[in-house]
Scaffold this motif. Sequence first.
Motif, mmCIF file in Angstrom:
data_model
loop_
_atom_site.group_PDB
_atom_site.id
_atom_site.type_symbol
_atom_site.label_atom_id
_atom_site.label_comp_id
_atom_site.label_asym_id
_atom_site.label_seq_id
_atom_site.Cartn_x
_atom_site.Cartn_y
_atom_site.Cartn_z
ATOM 1 N N TYR A 93 43.810 57.549 53.245
ATOM 2 C CA TYR A 93 43.840 56.401 52.354
ATOM 3 C C TYR A 93 43.507 55.131 53.133
ATOM 4 O O TYR A 93 43.903 54.983 54.297
ATOM 5 C CB TYR A 93 45.223 56.244 51.710
ATOM 6 N N VAL A 94 42.763 54.212 52.489
ATOM 7 C CA VAL A 94 42.480 52.913 53.087
ATOM 8 C C VAL A 94 42.914 51.828 52.118
ATOM 9 O O VAL A 94 42.964 52.035 50.906
ATOM 10 C CB VAL A 94 40.985 52.742 53.426
ATOM 11 N N VAL A 95 43.231 50.667 52.673
ATOM 12 C CA VAL A 95 43.609 49.523 51.853
ATOM 13 C C VAL A 95 42.661 48.374 52.178
ATOM 14 O O VAL A 95 42.345 48.114 53.342
ATOM 15 C CB VAL A 95 45.088 49.114 52.087
ATOM 16 N N THR A 96 42.154 47.711 51.151
ATOM 17 C CA THR A 96 41.195 46.633 51.320
ATOM 18 C C THR A 96 41.914 45.299 51.487
ATOM 19 O O THR A 96 43.132 45.198 51.335
ATOM 20 C CB THR A 96 40.248 46.551 50.109
ATOM 21 N N GLU A 97 41.122 44.252 51.769
ATOM 22 C CA GLU A 97 41.701 42.929 51.935
ATOM 23 C C GLU A 97 42.370 42.438 50.649
ATOM 24 O O GLU A 97 43.313 41.653 50.690
ATOM 25 C CB GLU A 97 40.621 41.934 52.367
ATOM 26 N N SER A 98 41.888 42.901 49.504
ATOM 27 C CA SER A 98 42.468 42.488 48.225
ATOM 28 C C SER A 98 43.753 43.238 47.893
ATOM 29 O O SER A 98 44.400 42.954 46.879
ATOM 30 C CB SER A 98 41.447 42.695 47.104
ATOM 31 N N GLY A 99 44.125 44.223 48.719
ATOM 32 C CA GLY A 99 45.363 44.965 48.500
ATOM 33 C C GLY A 99 45.209 46.198 47.638
ATOM 34 O O GLY A 99 46.202 46.770 47.202
ATOM 35 N N ASP A 100 43.962 46.635 47.404
ATOM 36 C CA ASP A 100 43.717 47.866 46.650
ATOM 37 C C ASP A 100 43.727 49.062 47.598
ATOM 38 O O ASP A 100 43.166 49.005 48.696
ATOM 39 C CB ASP A 100 42.370 47.796 45.930
ATOM 40 N N TYR A 101 44.320 50.163 47.130
ATOM 41 C CA TYR A 101 44.413 51.385 47.933
ATOM 42 C C TYR A 101 43.442 52.424 47.375
ATOM 43 O O TYR A 101 43.411 52.676 46.169
ATOM 44 C CB TYR A 101 45.837 51.939 47.907
#
Length: 300
Positions: A93-101
């Motif tokens: 799993y990765v999380v973006t700068e916007s906080g989406d997983y």
Amino acid sequence: MKRRSVLAAIGVTGLPTAGCLGVPGRDGQSDSCPDGTHFSLQKVTVPHVSNEFSTDIESVPYAARMVLTRALATETGDSTSRSYYALHPPQEYVVTESGDYYHVETTDFNATETVGYEYSVEIGVDEPSLPNTNGSHSFADLPAHDRESLRSAVGNPHLLHAPHYSFSVVFAYENAGVRHRSLFVPETESHYLEWNDVLLRLVFDEQRTVEITSTTVSTTLVAESPEEFFRYLCRERGTDLGQLTNEQRDIVTQAIEGTYTECGTDSDAFSTLREQLTDENNRHSLLARYDGSWYFVHLS
């Protein structure tokens, strides 16, 4: 709180462990039962789960981050790239700068062998040691494919400023025209390169056969906040430890306080408990719920 911070070390208990003659050592495992089955539970919070099971996209090594970023920018969530360097993110799993997983899947295909030229890299060379030749180059002036190989090899250019850091780079290209335009193919004895205000010396090591592979990266949005990701992961890889016998509750209590260990054949109580913590694909649960609290599962 850094997303890749490691969970705190599991505590040590002075309680004797059922099924084992020894007492757990400082690593939580019995010295007299090194090949036994060890079971620990550590209470977790929302930040624990985010840190342990996801990677901030900015922390993903360069080659994988580029194809992952392209995948996230498409309507389908997919992107394919071809490289000698691995294109697999370090976590599922990765999380973006916007906080989406996002859940990430990778598929490798169409592997082909070609010739690779490997150079070891010396970092922080003194300028007075430069030869009086035109052997020094700027990173910005290199052919694009050579720059990509160097970025992929180092993973993160900030590491060039890290003390005692070293790396090697492989220049491997299938296309004859690309090979012809490379500064490093065919091999030469050494090159000097200025990159991120650091002077590097690249020394040829060897020519060898390497494999170039196409990789498709597929992304699926699973959560839009740490709390939502916590709930998602508990549903996907969590187990509710309900309806336990008194003996099994004793096992869980010891696992929470430190480490429960069994030597040899598992007892019936522990065997049934392990079955609860294992899915149809023979994977043990990442998380377990007991008496209303969630715990990280360590089972080895």
